[in-house]
Motif scaffolding. Structure first.
Motif, PDB file in Angstrom:
ATOM      1  N   TYR A  31      11.717  -2.390   2.977  1.00  0.00           N
ATOM      2  CA  TYR A  31      11.796  -1.514   4.335  1.00  0.00           C
ATOM      3  C   TYR A  31      10.726  -1.857   5.147  1.00  0.00           C
ATOM      4  O   TYR A  31      11.218  -2.250   6.510  1.00  0.00           O
ATOM      5  CB  TYR A  31      11.504   0.041   3.967  1.00  0.00           C
ATOM      6  N   PHE A  32       9.445  -2.043   4.989  1.00  0.00           N
ATOM      7  CA  PHE A  32       8.520  -2.489   5.937  1.00  0.00           C
ATOM      8  C   PHE A  32       8.530  -3.705   6.186  1.00  0.00           C
ATOM      9  O   PHE A  32       8.088  -4.271   7.354  1.00  0.00           O
ATOM     10  CB  PHE A  32       7.021  -2.219   5.291  1.00  0.00           C
ATOM     11  N   ALA A  64       0.731  -1.282  -0.133  1.00  0.00           N
ATOM     12  CA  ALA A  64       0.060  -0.079  -0.078  1.00  0.00           C
ATOM     13  C   ALA A  64       0.696   1.265   0.121  1.00  0.00           C
ATOM     14  O   ALA A  64       0.288   2.247  -0.343  1.00  0.00           O
ATOM     15  CB  ALA A  64      -0.947  -0.094   1.297  1.00  0.00           C
ATOM     16  N   VAL A  65       2.084   1.228   0.495  1.00  0.00           N
ATOM     17  CA  VAL A  65       2.932   2.284   0.502  1.00  0.00           C
ATOM     18  C   VAL A  65       4.192   2.479  -0.305  1.00  0.00           C
ATOM     19  O   VAL A  65       4.782   1.400  -0.130  1.00  0.00           O
ATOM     20  CB  VAL A  65       3.259   2.749   2.029  1.00  0.00           C
ATOM     21  N   LYS A  66       3.904   3.443  -1.025  1.00  0.00           N
ATOM     22  CA  LYS A  66       5.386   3.372  -1.987  1.00  0.00           C
ATOM     23  C   LYS A  66       5.756   4.823  -2.121  1.00  0.00           C
ATOM     24  O   LYS A  66       5.148   5.791  -2.071  1.00  0.00           O
ATOM     25  CB  LYS A  66       4.717   3.185  -3.533  1.00  0.00           C
ATOM     26  N   ILE A  67       6.968   4.994  -1.382  1.00  0.00           N
ATOM     27  CA  ILE A  67       7.653   6.216  -1.178  1.00  0.00           C
ATOM     28  C   ILE A  67       8.900   6.206  -2.121  1.00  0.00           C
ATOM     29  O   ILE A  67       9.834   5.063  -1.794  1.00  0.00           O
ATOM     30  CB  ILE A  67       8.013   6.564   0.294  1.00  0.00           C
ATOM     31  N   ASP A  68       9.258   7.112  -2.826  1.00  0.00           N
ATOM     32  CA  ASP A  68      10.659   7.296  -3.685  1.00  0.00           C
ATOM     33  C   ASP A  68      11.917   7.150  -2.783  1.00  0.00           C
ATOM     34  O   ASP A  68      11.667   8.114  -1.831  1.00  0.00           O
ATOM     35  CB  ASP A  68      10.440   8.616  -4.360  1.00  0.00           C
ATOM     36  N   GLY A  69      12.627   6.583  -3.017  1.00  0.00           N
ATOM     37  CA  GLY A  69      13.963   6.594  -2.147  1.00  0.00           C
ATOM     38  C   GLY A  69      14.064   5.395  -1.016  1.00  0.00           C
ATOM     39  O   GLY A  69      15.048   5.274  -0.533  1.00  0.00           O
TER      40      GLY A  69
END
Length: 232
Positions: A50-51, A40-45
């Motif tokens: 990570y999760f 659900a979470v996509k963040i650049d960089g």
């Protein structure tokens, strides 16, 4: 020691898990959160997994400690453990039966993390091995707390601060250098560091030493609690 009795304890825990909602939720909460946040979470960089690494680290330091301590403390409080011991079930058979159950079901959650993280080949083996070691140490901590505690309330009062320290330390270490220095001597932080190197894993002597020392200390605390509890 009878493997038949140990297996019977193992099977008993499987049935009891579905009756104990608090324990059952511990097994599925973090893998479910890992799956949801990964997709659900996509963040650049942001690192790819990570999760997965974050929630896996929290899972191995929280679920085994909480569940192991709660199961043993509950059975002591309800005198179920006393009945088992009077039925010729040795303390070691009981503890191995419960401990192996907690370890195995937590490993099933680890497989969910590994699949969600899309680990393959040697990477998935590295991930599961690292999780297996961390879960084993956490299970020993939970066993020590459970055998030391007279009832569930006592177990909870000890478990909550312990699991918060071990489970949140890896996350806090990424934001605070002082906490990171302290965290380097804690097994959950070293487990987290190893996870971040999966795929290009280079096992450092520091990590090995810290994990082994933590394992020996937790084993010692468990043996001490075991003897003081009157089970020995």
């Amino acid at each position: 020691m009878s493997m038949r009795k140990t297996l019977a304890i193992f099977q008993k825990q499987i049935k009891d898990t579905f009756k104990n909602k608090a324990v059952f939720i511990q097994f599925i909460m973090f893998p479910a959160m890992g799956v949801i946040m990964k997709n659900a979470v996509k963040i650049d960089g942001m690192p790819e997994n990570y999760f997965i690494i974050l929630f896996a680290s929290m899972y191995l330091a929280m679920a085994p400690i909480t569940c192991m301590a709660e199961i043993i403390a509950e059975e002591k409080e309800k005198n179920t453990l006393r009945v088992l011991l009077m039925s010729n079930v040795k303390p070691a058979e009981y503890l191995i039966g419960v401990g192996s159950y907690i370890w195995l079901i937590c490993m099933l959650g680890s497989i969910v993390f590994a699949i969600t993280g899309d680990y393959k080949g040697a990477s998935i083996l590295q991930f599961l091995l690292i999780m297996a070691i961390g879960i084993m140490i956490s299970t020993l901590i939970g066993a020590a707390i459970g055998t030391w505690s007279k009832n569930q309330m006592t177990a909870t009062s000890i478990t909550v601060p312990v699991m918060i320290i071990f489970s949140f330390l890896p996350m806090l270490s990424t934001f605070n250098s002082t906490i990171k220095k302290f965290g380097t001597v804690i097994y959950s932080e070293q487990i987290n560091l190893l996870m971040n190197d999966i795929g290009n894993l280079q096992i450092k002597s520091e990590s090995v030493i810290v994990i082994i020392v933590n394992l020996v200390i937790m084993l010692g605390l468990f043996v001490y609690a075991y003897r003081r509890s009157g089970l020995a």
